[in-house]
Design a protein around this motif. Structure first.
Motif, mmCIF file in Angstrom:
data_model
loop_
_atom_site.group_PDB
_atom_site.id
_atom_site.type_symbol
_atom_site.label_atom_id
_atom_site.label_comp_id
_atom_site.label_asym_id
_atom_site.label_seq_id
_atom_site.Cartn_x
_atom_site.Cartn_y
_atom_site.Cartn_z
ATOM 1 N N GLN A 114 0.761 -1.156 0.038
ATOM 2 C CA GLN A 114 0.011 -0.037 -0.017
ATOM 3 C C GLN A 114 0.928 1.108 0.116
ATOM 4 O O GLN A 114 1.603 1.362 0.950
ATOM 5 N N MET A 115 0.716 2.033 -0.867
ATOM 6 C CA MET A 115 1.743 3.175 -1.331
ATOM 7 C C MET A 115 0.727 4.510 -1.303
ATOM 8 O O MET A 115 -0.333 4.755 -1.893
ATOM 9 N N ASN A 116 0.987 5.510 -0.099
ATOM 10 C CA ASN A 116 0.383 6.701 0.343
ATOM 11 C C ASN A 116 1.186 7.633 -0.001
ATOM 12 O O ASN A 116 2.406 7.428 0.053
ATOM 13 N N SER A 117 0.648 9.003 0.054
ATOM 14 C CA SER A 117 1.407 10.003 -0.278
ATOM 15 C C SER A 117 2.504 10.035 -1.265
ATOM 16 O O SER A 117 3.649 10.338 -1.138
ATOM 17 N N LEU A 118 2.170 9.299 -2.465
ATOM 18 C CA LEU A 118 3.265 9.153 -3.442
ATOM 19 C C LEU A 118 3.638 10.391 -4.053
ATOM 20 O O LEU A 118 2.896 11.605 -4.173
ATOM 21 N N GLN A 119 4.800 10.315 -4.520
ATOM 22 C CA GLN A 119 5.641 11.546 -4.956
ATOM 23 C C GLN A 119 6.298 11.023 -6.310
ATOM 24 O O GLN A 119 6.450 9.867 -6.582
ATOM 25 N N PRO A 120 6.712 12.123 -7.215
ATOM 26 C CA PRO A 120 7.278 11.586 -8.427
ATOM 27 C C PRO A 120 8.456 10.944 -8.241
ATOM 28 O O PRO A 120 8.866 9.999 -9.286
ATOM 29 N N GLU A 121 9.104 11.101 -7.226
ATOM 30 C CA GLU A 121 10.366 10.277 -7.000
ATOM 31 C C GLU A 121 10.162 8.870 -6.873
ATOM 32 O O GLU A 121 11.107 7.860 -6.906
ATOM 33 N N ASP A 122 8.866 8.487 -6.619
ATOM 34 C CA ASP A 122 8.474 7.042 -6.564
ATOM 35 C C ASP A 122 8.245 6.365 -7.618
ATOM 36 O O ASP A 122 7.956 5.188 -7.730
ATOM 37 N N THR A 123 8.298 7.063 -8.735
ATOM 38 C CA THR A 123 8.068 6.475 -10.110
ATOM 39 C C THR A 123 9.111 5.437 -10.159
ATOM 40 O O THR A 123 10.321 5.803 -10.164
ATOM 41 N N ALA A 124 8.893 4.308 -10.828
ATOM 42 C CA ALA A 124 9.780 3.322 -10.928
ATOM 43 C C ALA A 124 9.100 1.976 -11.396
ATOM 44 O O ALA A 124 7.717 1.792 -11.233
ATOM 45 N N GLU A 178 19.624 -12.087 -2.090
ATOM 46 C CA GLU A 178 19.200 -13.045 -1.172
ATOM 47 C C GLU A 178 17.878 -13.556 -1.650
ATOM 48 O O GLU A 178 17.250 -14.721 -1.237
ATOM 49 N N TYR A 179 17.418 -12.968 -2.645
ATOM 50 C CA TYR A 179 16.077 -13.328 -3.434
ATOM 51 C C TYR A 179 16.312 -14.206 -4.288
ATOM 52 O O TYR A 179 16.966 -14.013 -5.338
ATOM 53 N N HIS A 180 15.585 -15.381 -4.358
ATOM 54 C CA HIS A 180 15.616 -16.486 -5.381
ATOM 55 C C HIS A 180 14.668 -16.630 -6.387
ATOM 56 O O HIS A 180 14.659 -17.194 -7.559
ATOM 57 N N ILE A 181 13.469 -15.684 -6.138
ATOM 58 C CA ILE A 181 12.297 -15.922 -7.361
ATOM 59 C C ILE A 181 11.783 -14.366 -7.446
ATOM 60 O O ILE A 181 11.781 -13.637 -6.235
ATOM 61 N N TRP A 182 11.532 -13.992 -8.667
ATOM 62 C CA TRP A 182 11.281 -12.349 -8.949
ATOM 63 C C TRP A 182 10.087 -12.485 -9.780
ATOM 64 O O TRP A 182 9.891 -13.283 -10.588
ATOM 65 N N GLY A 183 9.300 -11.413 -9.697
ATOM 66 C CA GLY A 183 8.219 -11.023 -10.459
ATOM 67 C C GLY A 183 8.604 -10.449 -11.544
ATOM 68 O O GLY A 183 9.749 -10.057 -11.741
ATOM 69 N N GLN A 184 7.662 -10.022 -12.471
ATOM 70 C CA GLN A 184 7.928 -9.441 -13.792
ATOM 71 C C GLN A 184 8.145 -7.944 -13.570
ATOM 72 O O GLN A 184 8.653 -7.302 -14.661
ATOM 73 N N GLY A 185 7.545 -7.309 -12.720
ATOM 74 C CA GLY A 185 7.625 -6.065 -12.520
ATOM 75 C C GLY A 185 6.281 -5.155 -12.875
ATOM 76 O O GLY A 185 5.733 -5.825 -13.934
ATOM 77 N N THR A 186 6.180 -4.151 -12.358
ATOM 78 C CA THR A 186 4.892 -3.336 -12.818
ATOM 79 C C THR A 186 5.555 -1.956 -12.486
ATOM 80 O O THR A 186 6.040 -1.490 -11.761
ATOM 81 N N GLN A 187 4.760 -1.049 -13.601
ATOM 82 C CA GLN A 187 5.043 0.349 -13.665
ATOM 83 C C GLN A 187 4.297 1.228 -12.815
ATOM 84 O O GLN A 187 2.934 0.929 -12.766
ATOM 85 N N VAL A 188 4.774 1.925 -11.966
ATOM 86 C CA VAL A 188 4.234 2.947 -11.196
ATOM 87 C C VAL A 188 4.443 4.216 -11.581
ATOM 88 O O VAL A 188 5.873 4.612 -11.676
ATOM 89 N N THR A 189 4.050 5.137 -12.199
ATOM 90 C CA THR A 189 4.252 6.486 -12.410
ATOM 91 C C THR A 189 3.395 7.337 -11.735
ATOM 92 O O THR A 189 2.228 7.468 -11.538
ATOM 93 N N VAL A 190 4.227 8.453 -11.083
ATOM 94 C CA VAL A 190 3.651 9.639 -10.299
ATOM 95 C C VAL A 190 3.807 10.786 -10.978
ATOM 96 O O VAL A 190 4.752 11.209 -11.289
#
Length: 123
Positions: A82-92, A109-121
């Motif tokens: 849950q991401m609140n008070s999002l700022q442009p620098e959170d874009t990733a 240390e992480y052995h399994i990864w998701g494909q990623g999802t774009q968040v644009t502020v």
């Protein structure tokens, strides 16, 4: 085999909120600690937040502490950010990942990864 799928993401105005989900399939979800990482354009991928396999312990990067909340529902094989008070620098691009290790801010240390999802502020 274990797979992580991240629906969601999207475009939001500065000051707004967004919730990311990560659905885990093909494994024993309740045995993994789960982390969220992000990678902004031209930058290294960085740790955002993590939650223990019980959901009882969490950790956050200083840049998001107090604004983001990580949680999980083992019965649904899902972890949330849950991401609140999002700022442009959170874009990733935001990634969820699974680990058995205890150094949650270390992406090696992480052995399994998701494909990623774009968040644009937008400002």
């Amino acid at each position: 085999q274990v797979q992580l799928v991240e629906p969601g993401g999207g475009l939001v105005q500065a000051g707004g909120s967004l919730r990311l989900s990560c659905l885990v399939s093909g494994g024993t979800f309740s045995t993994f600690a789960m982390g969220w990482f992000r990678q902004a354009p031209g930058k290294e991928r960085e740790f955002v937040a993590a939650v223990s396999w019980t959901g009882g312990n969490t950790d956050y990067a200083d840049s998001v502490r107090g604004r983001f909340t990580v949680s999980r529902i083992n019965a649904k094989n899902t972890v949330y950010l849950q991401m609140n008070s999002l700022q442009p620098e959170d874009t990733a691009v935001y990634y969820c990942a699974a680990t058995y290790a205890s150094h949650w801010d270390d992406q090696s240390e992480y052995h399994i990864w998701g494909q990623g999802t774009q968040v644009t502020v937008s400002s």
